[in-house]
Scaffold this active site. Structure first.
Site, PDB file in Angstrom:
ATOM      1  N   ASN A  61       1.017  -1.283   0.032  1.00 63.39           N
ATOM      2  CA  ASN A  61       0.209   0.037   0.026  1.00 63.39           C
ATOM      3  C   ASN A  61       0.802   1.449   0.045  1.00 63.39           C
ATOM      4  OD1 ASN A  61       0.620  -0.660   2.671  1.00 63.39           O
ATOM      5  ND2 ASN A  61      -0.917   0.380   3.370  1.00 63.39           N
ATOM      6  N   GLU A  63       0.390   5.257   0.762  1.00 54.54           N
ATOM      7  CA  GLU A  63      -0.491   6.230   1.038  1.00 54.54           C
ATOM      8  C   GLU A  63       0.062   7.588   0.681  1.00 54.54           C
ATOM      9  OE1 GLU A  63      -1.035   5.760   5.289  1.00 54.54           O
ATOM     10  OE2 GLU A  63      -2.122   4.046   4.964  1.00 54.54           O
ATOM     11  N   CYS A  72      -4.340   0.756  -2.223  1.00 52.25           N
ATOM     12  CA  CYS A  72      -4.117  -0.459  -1.515  1.00 52.25           C
ATOM     13  C   CYS A  72      -3.130  -1.168  -2.155  1.00 52.25           C
ATOM     14  CB  CYS A  72      -5.375  -1.237  -1.437  1.00 52.25           C
ATOM     15  SG  CYS A  72      -6.543  -0.355  -0.436  1.00 52.25           S
ATOM     16  N   GLU A  74      -3.099  -4.414  -2.982  1.00 52.52           N
ATOM     17  CA  GLU A  74      -3.570  -5.320  -3.688  1.00 52.52           C
ATOM     18  C   GLU A  74      -3.770  -4.730  -5.136  1.00 52.52           C
ATOM     19  OE1 GLU A  74      -4.892  -4.725  -0.776  1.00 52.52           O
ATOM     20  OE2 GLU A  74      -6.192  -6.519   0.062  1.00 52.52           O
ATOM     21  N   CYS A 111     -10.385  -4.488   0.414  1.00 49.94           N
ATOM     22  CA  CYS A 111     -11.479  -3.653   0.481  1.00 49.94           C
ATOM     23  C   CYS A 111     -12.632  -3.745  -0.740  1.00 49.94           C
ATOM     24  CB  CYS A 111     -11.065  -2.220   0.693  1.00 49.94           C
ATOM     25  SG  CYS A 111     -10.332  -1.639  -0.855  1.00 49.94           S
ATOM     26  N   CYS A 114     -10.853  -2.929  -4.375  1.00 49.75           N
ATOM     27  CA  CYS A 114      -9.960  -3.904  -4.823  1.00 49.75           C
ATOM     28  C   CYS A 114     -10.717  -5.181  -5.205  1.00 49.75           C
ATOM     29  CB  CYS A 114      -8.911  -4.216  -3.642  1.00 49.75           C
ATOM     30  SG  CYS A 114      -7.697  -3.038  -3.312  1.00 49.75           S
TER      31      CYS A 114
HETATM   32  N1  THU Z   1      -5.109  -1.640   2.595  1.00 50.12           N
HETATM   33  C1  THU Z   1      -4.641  -2.231   1.939  1.00 50.12           C
HETATM   34  O1  THU Z   1      -3.598  -1.956   1.205  1.00 50.12           O
HETATM   35  N2  THU Z   1      -5.307  -3.397   1.558  1.00 50.12           N
HETATM   36  C2  THU Z   1      -6.378  -3.887   2.297  1.00 50.12           C
HETATM   37  O2  THU Z   1      -7.019  -4.817   1.844  1.00 50.12           O
HETATM   38  C3  THU Z   1      -7.122  -2.821   3.203  1.00 50.12           C
HETATM   39  C4  THU Z   1      -6.512  -1.451   3.483  1.00 50.12           C
HETATM   40  C5  THU Z   1      -4.659  -0.156   3.005  1.00 50.12           C
HETATM   41  C6  THU Z   1      -5.048   0.996   2.626  1.00 50.12           C
HETATM   42  C7  THU Z   1      -4.476   2.004   3.681  1.00 50.12           C
HETATM   43  O3  THU Z   1      -3.208   2.339   3.377  1.00 50.12           O
HETATM   44  C8  THU Z   1      -4.274   1.143   4.907  1.00 50.12           C
HETATM   45  O4  THU Z   1      -4.518  -0.184   4.486  1.00 50.12           O
HETATM   46  C9  THU Z   1      -5.244   1.359   6.119  1.00 50.12           C
HETATM   47  O5  THU Z   1      -6.586   1.082   5.491  1.00 50.12           O
END
Ligand code: THU
Length: 159
Positions: A61, A63, A72, A74, A111, A114
């Site tokens: 991920n 940000e 994310c 994925e 999520c 994704c």
């Molecule tokens: N996140 C993911 O990378 N994958 C998931 O399946 C759920 C959430 C990330 C998004 C954000 O950077 C952090 O986790 C918190 O939500």
């Protein structure tokens, strides 16, 4: 009135019960958490995908100070795979999360956004993408993205 029941099979496995290729993919996803950029959530997610030709790619991920601009693990991983190997189907995706100083005990699941991207990818190549969700206590294995997204939007409804 009729009721439609939708059931899915989720395998609940220990690491030792996985096949060697699945173990390898989980190991890569765990390693990929180290490249996560998550200064806001401190939730480091790693993903690894095995393509039909055996190639393994990984992502994490990423940000952003404008929160919704981040992505994310994925989607970073699957888009990277599609960009670099547009003609090779992704077949298995593994996900692991490192937060609070350790890998999570229970697996997290992708999520909704994704899942939408992953289900389109499954349709694009006409091949199931199995999902391995790592937790220290147990690992979930689901055989395809369709199972994670019942009643998904079908592009064939577009007129
Ligand atoms: N996140 C993911 O990378 N994958 C998931 O399946 C759920 C959430 C990330 C998004 C954000 O950077 C952090 O986790 C918190 O939500």
């Amino acid at each position: 009135m009729q009721t439609k029941k939708i059931e899915i099979d989720v395998e609940v496995l220990q690491y030792e019960e996985l096949t060697a290729p699945d173990r390898e993919l989980i190991d890569v996803a765990k390693e990929a958490t180290k490249s996560s950029f998550a200064p806001y959530s401190r939730f480091n997610v790693g993903a690894a995908v095995r393509l039909e030709n055996g190639v393994i790619l990984h992502g994490s991920n990423q940000e952003n100070s404008a929160y919704p601009s981040g992505l994310c693990a994925e989607r970073v991983t699957i888009f990277y795979a599609n960009a670099h190997y547009p003609d090779i189907a992704p077949r298995t995706l593994a996900i692991a999360t490192f937060a609070g100083g350790d890998f999570l005990s229970d697996p997290i699941t992708p999520c909704g956004a994704c899942r939408q991207v992953l289900i389109d990818c499954e349709k694009r190549y006409g091949k199931d993408i199995a999902v391995l969700l790592f937790g220290k206590k147990y690992i979930y294995k689901v055989k395809c993205i369709r199972d994670l997204m019942p009643l998904a939007f079908d592009e064939e409804s577009l007129v």
